[in-house]
Scaffold this motif. Structure first.
Motif: not given
Length: 203
Positions: A10-11, A14, A17, A64, A68
């Motif tokens: 996930k990080n 992110c 993006n 993004l 999230v």
């Protein structure tokens, strides 16, 4: 927590993006700066640069939000669009890196004949008139036109075209590999279970 875990995927997605968002804003800013300071008078060239920047910004925003919220639909469309962008960008980058001198010259001539406003920008910035030869009955925006006969633009353009094509091809090739990384990471992230979610819930 290993790097292949949910939080790390996930990080990383992110961060990727956010990088695309910064690149898109930079592209829009450079185009606006160029026309604001009179460096580029061709609205077609500026329009294309701004349109590409806006498209990249929207794609980055979709990715993004999907990353999230772990939104399956947004991540799916983001993955498909990013894959299509990768195919196009990789093809164009390879073409830029493999063009020979004759093909570059033909491409320059086609661009010269089809963009009058960009032609004026080139003549003014490179201080030359005409592509291979200058017609005295035509006007030229170069400073040398008022003083002495100007040299044609094709030798100067050919001198820089190879360097520009290699630079653009290299940058495009670099970003195309980040895009295929984004596709793989999105596919992996979509199929990972959120450890904070209900264990009996769907992905």
């Amino acid at each position: 927590m290993v790097c292949g875990g949910f939080a790390c995927s996930k990080n990383f997605l992110c961060a990727l993006n956010l990088l695309y968002t910064l690149v898109s804003l930079l592209l829009i800013g450079i185009a606006a700066w160029g026309i604001g300071f009179g460096l580029i008078s061709s609205f077609r060239v500026v329009g294309v640069a701004i349109a590409v920047g806006i498209f990249l910004f929207i794609i980055a925003l979709v990715g993004l939000i999907g990353a999230v919220k772990h939104h399956q639909v947004l991540l799916f469309f983001y993955m498909i669009i990013l894959l299509l962008v990768f195919i196009i960008q990789f093809s164009v980058s390879c073409a830029c890196l493999t063009l020979n001198k004759e093909q570059q010259s033909q491409l320059l001539e086609v661009g010269w004949n089809n963009t009058e406003s960009a032609r004026e920008d080139v003549e003014r910035s490179l201080n030359c008139c005409g592509f291979r030869a200058f017609n005295p009955n035509e006007t030229c925006s170069a400073d040398c036109f008022k003083i002495q006969p100007c040299s044609p633009c094709v030798p100067i353009l050919e001198e820089y075209s190879g360097m520009v094509l290699r630079f653009v091809g290299g940058i495009g090739l670099f970003f195309s590999f980040t895009e295929i990384l984004g596709v793989w990471l999105t596919y992996r992230y979509r199929n990972q279970k959120d450890p904070r979610a209900n264990p009996s819930a769907f992905l």
